[in-house]
Design a protein around this motif. Sequence first.
Motif, PDB file in Angstrom:
ATOM      1  N   SER A  13       0.813  -1.216   0.000  1.00 16.38           N
ATOM      2  CA  SER A  13       0.000   0.000   0.000  1.00 16.38           C
ATOM      3  C   SER A  13       0.845   1.264   0.000  1.00 16.38           C
ATOM      4  N   PHE A  14       2.147   1.122  -0.019  1.00 13.91           N
ATOM      5  CA  PHE A  14       3.095   2.226  -0.159  1.00 13.91           C
ATOM      6  C   PHE A  14       3.129   3.173   1.024  1.00 13.91           C
ATOM      7  N   GLY A  15       2.359   2.960   2.064  1.00 13.97           N
ATOM      8  CA  GLY A  15       2.429   3.763   3.266  1.00 13.97           C
ATOM      9  C   GLY A  15       1.696   5.092   3.210  1.00 13.97           C
ATOM     10  N   VAL A  16       0.897   5.323   2.187  1.00 12.29           N
ATOM     11  CA  VAL A  16       0.186   6.600   2.078  1.00 12.29           C
ATOM     12  C   VAL A  16      -0.853   6.718   3.182  1.00 12.29           C
ATOM     13  N   SER A  17      -1.643   5.684   3.376  1.00 13.52           N
ATOM     14  CA  SER A  17      -2.679   5.733   4.413  1.00 13.52           C
ATOM     15  C   SER A  17      -2.056   5.841   5.802  1.00 13.52           C
ATOM     16  N   THR A  18      -0.963   5.144   6.022  1.00 16.99           N
ATOM     17  CA  THR A  18      -0.274   5.208   7.315  1.00 16.99           C
ATOM     18  C   THR A  18       0.261   6.610   7.565  1.00 16.99           C
ATOM     19  N   TYR A  19       0.873   7.200   6.545  1.00 18.17           N
ATOM     20  CA  TYR A  19       1.424   8.550   6.685  1.00 18.17           C
ATOM     21  C   TYR A  19       0.323   9.566   6.982  1.00 18.17           C
ATOM     22  N   LEU A  20      -0.769   9.496   6.224  1.00 26.00           N
ATOM     23  CA  LEU A  20      -1.871  10.435   6.454  1.00 26.00           C
ATOM     24  C   LEU A  20      -2.529  10.199   7.808  1.00 26.00           C
ATOM     25  N   GLY A  21      -2.632   8.936   8.223  1.00 28.17           N
ATOM     26  CA  GLY A  21      -3.215   8.630   9.531  1.00 28.17           C
ATOM     27  C   GLY A  21      -2.397   9.185  10.672  1.00 28.17           C
ATOM     28  N   LYS A  23      -0.253  11.720  10.380  1.00 28.48           N
ATOM     29  CA  LYS A  23      -0.203  13.178  10.228  1.00 28.48           C
ATOM     30  C   LYS A  23      -1.468  13.837  10.791  1.00 28.48           C
ATOM     31  N   PHE A  24      -2.639  13.250  10.502  1.00 28.82           N
ATOM     32  CA  PHE A  24      -3.903  13.837  10.939  1.00 28.82           C
ATOM     33  C   PHE A  24      -4.494  13.161  12.170  1.00 28.82           C
ATOM     34  N   ASP A  25      -3.756  12.198  12.761  1.00 31.06           N
ATOM     35  CA  ASP A  25      -4.188  11.471  13.952  1.00 31.06           C
ATOM     36  C   ASP A  25      -5.566  10.833  13.744  1.00 31.06           C
ATOM     37  N   MET A  26      -5.656  10.058  12.642  1.00 33.42           N
ATOM     38  CA  MET A  26      -6.897   9.364  12.294  1.00 33.42           C
ATOM     39  C   MET A  26      -6.618   7.875  12.143  1.00 33.42           C
ATOM     40  N   SER A  27      -7.674   7.099  12.131  1.00 36.86           N
ATOM     41  CA  SER A  27      -7.562   5.665  11.918  1.00 36.86           C
ATOM     42  C   SER A  27      -7.201   5.379  10.452  1.00 36.86           C
ATOM     43  N   ILE A  28      -6.289   4.439  10.250  1.00 37.53           N
ATOM     44  CA  ILE A  28      -5.846   4.111   8.903  1.00 37.53           C
ATOM     45  C   ILE A  28      -6.989   3.483   8.107  1.00 37.53           C
ATOM     46  N   SER A  29      -7.806   2.687   8.753  1.00 34.85           N
ATOM     47  CA  SER A  29      -8.917   2.051   8.044  1.00 34.85           C
ATOM     48  C   SER A  29      -9.938   3.080   7.559  1.00 34.85           C
ATOM     49  N   LEU A  33     -10.998   3.589   3.663  1.00 35.16           N
ATOM     50  CA  LEU A  33     -12.403   3.598   3.242  1.00 35.16           C
ATOM     51  C   LEU A  33     -12.760   4.895   2.533  1.00 35.16           C
ATOM     52  N   PHE A  34     -12.215   6.002   2.987  1.00 38.52           N
ATOM     53  CA  PHE A  34     -12.449   7.279   2.319  1.00 38.52           C
ATOM     54  C   PHE A  34     -11.960   7.230   0.878  1.00 38.52           C
ATOM     55  N   PHE A  35     -10.756   6.699   0.654  1.00 36.83           N
ATOM     56  CA  PHE A  35     -10.227   6.596  -0.699  1.00 36.83           C
ATOM     57  C   PHE A  35     -11.091   5.679  -1.565  1.00 36.83           C
ATOM     58  N   ILE A  36     -11.553   4.586  -0.997  1.00 34.65           N
ATOM     59  CA  ILE A  36     -12.376   3.649  -1.764  1.00 34.65           C
ATOM     60  C   ILE A  36     -13.708   4.282  -2.136  1.00 34.65           C
TER      61      ILE A  36
END
Length: 73
Positions: A13-21, A23-29, A33-36
Amino acid sequence: MIQRILTFFERYSFGVSTYLGEKFDMSISKIRLFFIYSSFLAVGFPIIFYFLAVFVLGIRTYMKRIRTRIWDF
């Protein structure tokens, strides 16, 4: 079969969701789901954003590695 697909996407997954999670202190899942869901609504535009973020994060990681090598004499 579904477990193999999930493992593949989590591994590559290249770490994009992890990085954004982080950075914004949000759940990765929630971010995934937002991207999907937004990909279905916006006819693929978030996928383009995702791959652009993969490219930028890849360059950023590469630059950090080079920077640490230069000063580690």
